[in-house]
Design a protein around this motif. Sequence first.
Motif, PDB file in Angstrom:
ATOM      1  N   SER A  77       0.833  -1.196   0.000  1.00  0.00           N
ATOM      2  CA  SER A  77       0.000   0.000   0.000  1.00  0.00           C
ATOM      3  C   SER A  77       0.868   1.247   0.000  1.00  0.00           C
ATOM      4  CB  SER A  77      -0.915   0.009   1.224  1.00  0.00           C
ATOM      5  OG  SER A  77      -1.843  -1.034   1.131  1.00  0.00           O
ATOM      6  N   THR A  78       0.632   2.052  -1.001  1.00  0.00           N
ATOM      7  CA  THR A  78       1.298   3.343  -1.081  1.00  0.00           C
ATOM      8  C   THR A  78       0.199   4.376  -1.303  1.00  0.00           C
ATOM      9  OG1 THR A  78       1.554   3.254  -3.489  1.00  0.00           O
ATOM     10  CG2 THR A  78       3.345   2.316  -2.158  1.00  0.00           C
ATOM     11  N   PHE A  79       0.556   5.639  -1.214  1.00  0.00           N
ATOM     12  CA  PHE A  79      -0.421   6.683  -1.473  1.00  0.00           C
ATOM     13  C   PHE A  79      -0.970   6.542  -2.889  1.00  0.00           C
ATOM     14  CE2 PHE A  79      -1.521  10.935  -3.023  1.00  0.00           C
ATOM     15  CZ  PHE A  79      -2.544  11.233  -2.142  1.00  0.00           C
ATOM     16  N   LYS A  80      -0.074   6.253  -3.835  1.00  0.00           N
ATOM     17  CA  LYS A  80      -0.478   6.124  -5.234  1.00  0.00           C
ATOM     18  C   LYS A  80      -1.423   4.941  -5.437  1.00  0.00           C
ATOM     19  CE  LYS A  80       2.092   7.297  -8.797  1.00  0.00           C
ATOM     20  NZ  LYS A  80       3.128   7.394  -9.804  1.00  0.00           N
ATOM     21  N   SER A  81      -1.089   3.777  -4.846  1.00  0.00           N
ATOM     22  CA  SER A  81      -1.955   2.606  -5.026  1.00  0.00           C
ATOM     23  C   SER A  81      -3.303   2.808  -4.325  1.00  0.00           C
ATOM     24  CB  SER A  81      -1.271   1.330  -4.539  1.00  0.00           C
ATOM     25  OG  SER A  81      -1.080   1.341  -3.149  1.00  0.00           O
ATOM     26  N   LEU A  82      -3.305   3.499  -3.205  1.00  0.00           N
ATOM     27  CA  LEU A  82      -4.561   3.815  -2.522  1.00  0.00           C
ATOM     28  C   LEU A  82      -5.420   4.744  -3.388  1.00  0.00           C
ATOM     29  CD1 LEU A  82      -6.338   3.607   0.014  1.00  0.00           C
ATOM     30  CD2 LEU A  82      -5.060   5.535   0.953  1.00  0.00           C
ATOM     31  N   PHE A  83      -4.791   5.706  -4.009  1.00  0.00           N
ATOM     32  CA  PHE A  83      -5.484   6.618  -4.919  1.00  0.00           C
ATOM     33  C   PHE A  83      -6.100   5.839  -6.078  1.00  0.00           C
ATOM     34  CE2 PHE A  83      -5.275   9.451  -8.688  1.00  0.00           C
ATOM     35  CZ  PHE A  83      -6.237  10.375  -8.286  1.00  0.00           C
ATOM     36  N   TRP A  84      -5.330   4.888  -6.660  1.00  0.00           N
ATOM     37  CA  TRP A  84      -5.860   4.055  -7.745  1.00  0.00           C
ATOM     38  C   TRP A  84      -7.083   3.265  -7.282  1.00  0.00           C
ATOM     39  CZ3 TRP A  84      -0.572   1.482  -9.242  1.00  0.00           C
ATOM     40  CH2 TRP A  84       0.232   2.420  -9.917  1.00  0.00           C
ATOM     41  N   ASP A  85      -6.997   2.700  -6.066  1.00  0.00           N
ATOM     42  CA  ASP A  85      -8.110   1.902  -5.530  1.00  0.00           C
ATOM     43  C   ASP A  85      -9.365   2.755  -5.319  1.00  0.00           C
ATOM     44  OD1 ASP A  85      -6.423  -0.288  -5.546  1.00  0.00           O
ATOM     45  OD2 ASP A  85      -6.059  -0.261  -3.381  1.00  0.00           O
ATOM     46  N   ILE A  86      -9.172   3.966  -4.831  1.00  0.00           N
ATOM     47  CA  ILE A  86     -10.313   4.870  -4.610  1.00  0.00           C
ATOM     48  C   ILE A  86     -10.953   5.246  -5.945  1.00  0.00           C
ATOM     49  CG2 ILE A  86     -10.961   7.190  -3.841  1.00  0.00           C
ATOM     50  CD1 ILE A  86      -8.842   6.807  -1.568  1.00  0.00           C
ATOM     51  N   LYS A  87     -10.128   5.559  -6.939  1.00  0.00           N
ATOM     52  CA  LYS A  87     -10.663   5.862  -8.274  1.00  0.00           C
ATOM     53  C   LYS A  87     -11.425   4.664  -8.840  1.00  0.00           C
ATOM     54  CE  LYS A  87      -8.511   7.952 -11.552  1.00  0.00           C
ATOM     55  NZ  LYS A  87      -7.498   8.387 -12.533  1.00  0.00           N
ATOM     56  N   LEU A  88     -10.896   3.470  -8.640  1.00  0.00           N
ATOM     57  CA  LEU A  88     -11.569   2.252  -9.107  1.00  0.00           C
ATOM     58  C   LEU A  88     -12.942   2.135  -8.450  1.00  0.00           C
ATOM     59  CD1 LEU A  88     -11.233  -0.523 -10.697  1.00  0.00           C
ATOM     60  CD2 LEU A  88     -10.663  -1.474  -8.457  1.00  0.00           C
ATOM     61  N   ALA A  89     -12.990   2.359  -7.157  1.00  0.00           N
ATOM     62  CA  ALA A  89     -14.253   2.244  -6.427  1.00  0.00           C
ATOM     63  C   ALA A  89     -15.300   3.228  -6.954  1.00  0.00           C
ATOM     64  CB  ALA A  89     -14.020   2.467  -4.934  1.00  0.00           C
ATOM     65  N   PHE A  90     -14.906   4.457  -7.176  1.00  0.00           N
ATOM     66  CA  PHE A  90     -15.867   5.476  -7.606  1.00  0.00           C
ATOM     67  C   PHE A  90     -16.188   5.413  -9.097  1.00  0.00           C
ATOM     68  CE2 PHE A  90     -14.693   7.348  -3.556  1.00  0.00           C
ATOM     69  CZ  PHE A  90     -15.911   7.824  -3.104  1.00  0.00           C
ATOM     70  N   GLN A  91     -15.156   5.211  -9.922  1.00  0.00           N
ATOM     71  CA  GLN A  91     -15.354   5.295 -11.369  1.00  0.00           C
ATOM     72  C   GLN A  91     -15.777   3.987 -12.023  1.00  0.00           C
ATOM     73  OE1 GLN A  91     -11.614   6.857 -12.814  1.00  0.00           O
ATOM     74  NE2 GLN A  91     -12.235   8.963 -12.410  1.00  0.00           N
ATOM     75  N   VAL A  92     -15.439   2.864 -11.435  1.00  0.00           N
ATOM     76  CA  VAL A  92     -15.705   1.573 -12.077  1.00  0.00           C
ATOM     77  C   VAL A  92     -16.773   0.782 -11.332  1.00  0.00           C
ATOM     78  CG1 VAL A  92     -14.682  -0.635 -12.771  1.00  0.00           C
ATOM     79  CG2 VAL A  92     -13.373   1.479 -13.033  1.00  0.00           C
ATOM     80  N   ILE A  93     -16.557   0.565 -10.058  1.00  0.00           N
ATOM     81  CA  ILE A  93     -17.450  -0.298  -9.279  1.00  0.00           C
ATOM     82  C   ILE A  93     -18.753   0.412  -8.933  1.00  0.00           C
ATOM     83  CG2 ILE A  93     -17.680  -1.563  -7.111  1.00  0.00           C
ATOM     84  CD1 ILE A  93     -14.594  -1.920  -7.212  1.00  0.00           C
ATOM     85  N   GLY A  94     -18.663   1.637  -8.505  1.00  0.00           N
ATOM     86  CA  GLY A  94     -19.845   2.372  -8.067  1.00  0.00           C
ATOM     87  C   GLY A  94     -20.103   2.141  -6.591  1.00  0.00           C
ATOM     88  N   LEU A  95     -20.554   3.162  -5.927  1.00  0.00           N
ATOM     89  CA  LEU A  95     -20.753   3.089  -4.472  1.00  0.00           C
ATOM     90  C   LEU A  95     -21.733   1.994  -4.055  1.00  0.00           C
ATOM     91  CD1 LEU A  95     -20.812   6.903  -3.612  1.00  0.00           C
ATOM     92  CD2 LEU A  95     -18.949   5.263  -3.295  1.00  0.00           C
ATOM     93  N   ASP A  96     -22.762   1.763  -4.858  1.00  0.00           N
ATOM     94  CA  ASP A  96     -23.757   0.744  -4.514  1.00  0.00           C
ATOM     95  C   ASP A  96     -23.194  -0.674  -4.577  1.00  0.00           C
ATOM     96  OD1 ASP A  96     -25.594   2.780  -4.215  1.00  0.00           O
ATOM     97  OD2 ASP A  96     -26.489   2.508  -6.201  1.00  0.00           O
TER      98      ASP A  96
END
Length: 193
Positions: free
Chosen positions: A76-95
């Motif tokens: 876990s790095t700041f960059k990988s955490l940022f990628w994961d957050i973007k994935l959650a919002f842009q790809v997976i969706g909050l629901d």
Amino acid sequence: MASKTEHKRKVVEILLLAFEQNKSVNYICCDDALRYTRIRLLMEYAYKVCNRYGKIFLSEDENACALVLFPDKRNSTFKSLFWDIKLAFQVIGLDNISKILKREKEIKKYHPVMPFYYLWFIGVHPYRQGMGKGSSMLQTVLADAKQMGRPVYLETSTLENLPWYKRFGFTIYAEMDFGYRFFLLKNNTPANE
């Protein structure tokens, strides 16, 4: 030789086209008007992660590719955490986040504790499928894993691909149900064979 940007574009394009109708990929991506964009973003995410914590293969003719991850190298790095957050919002969706996190947790229960070679994606441009390009790419991946002395693990939701994987020495070691059949496969070819 292609630039890094061009290399990434080609790999992402192959995977986008190859996995557009994949049940597992569509389970992760919200099935809405932005599905195609979400799949592209998923493949861009996978490319970044494998570029940092694994390997990326692109065939000489640029029609086949594979993304490999070494889970033991991922941190876990700041960059990988940022990628994961973007994935959650842009790809997976909050629901869908809790559904996808639960799915990933279930899958990871079956992964080995020892270092392994995770074949995350392997794809061939749809117009070039059936010409041996996927087999050639898989042989490249297996040879690399053998050289590293690591067993290869992968998952597939494509029932039609099971005989193909079995021809290359993969066995099904678990099956799951997420509203579609999901198979976990491994290839334990010893490094000294």
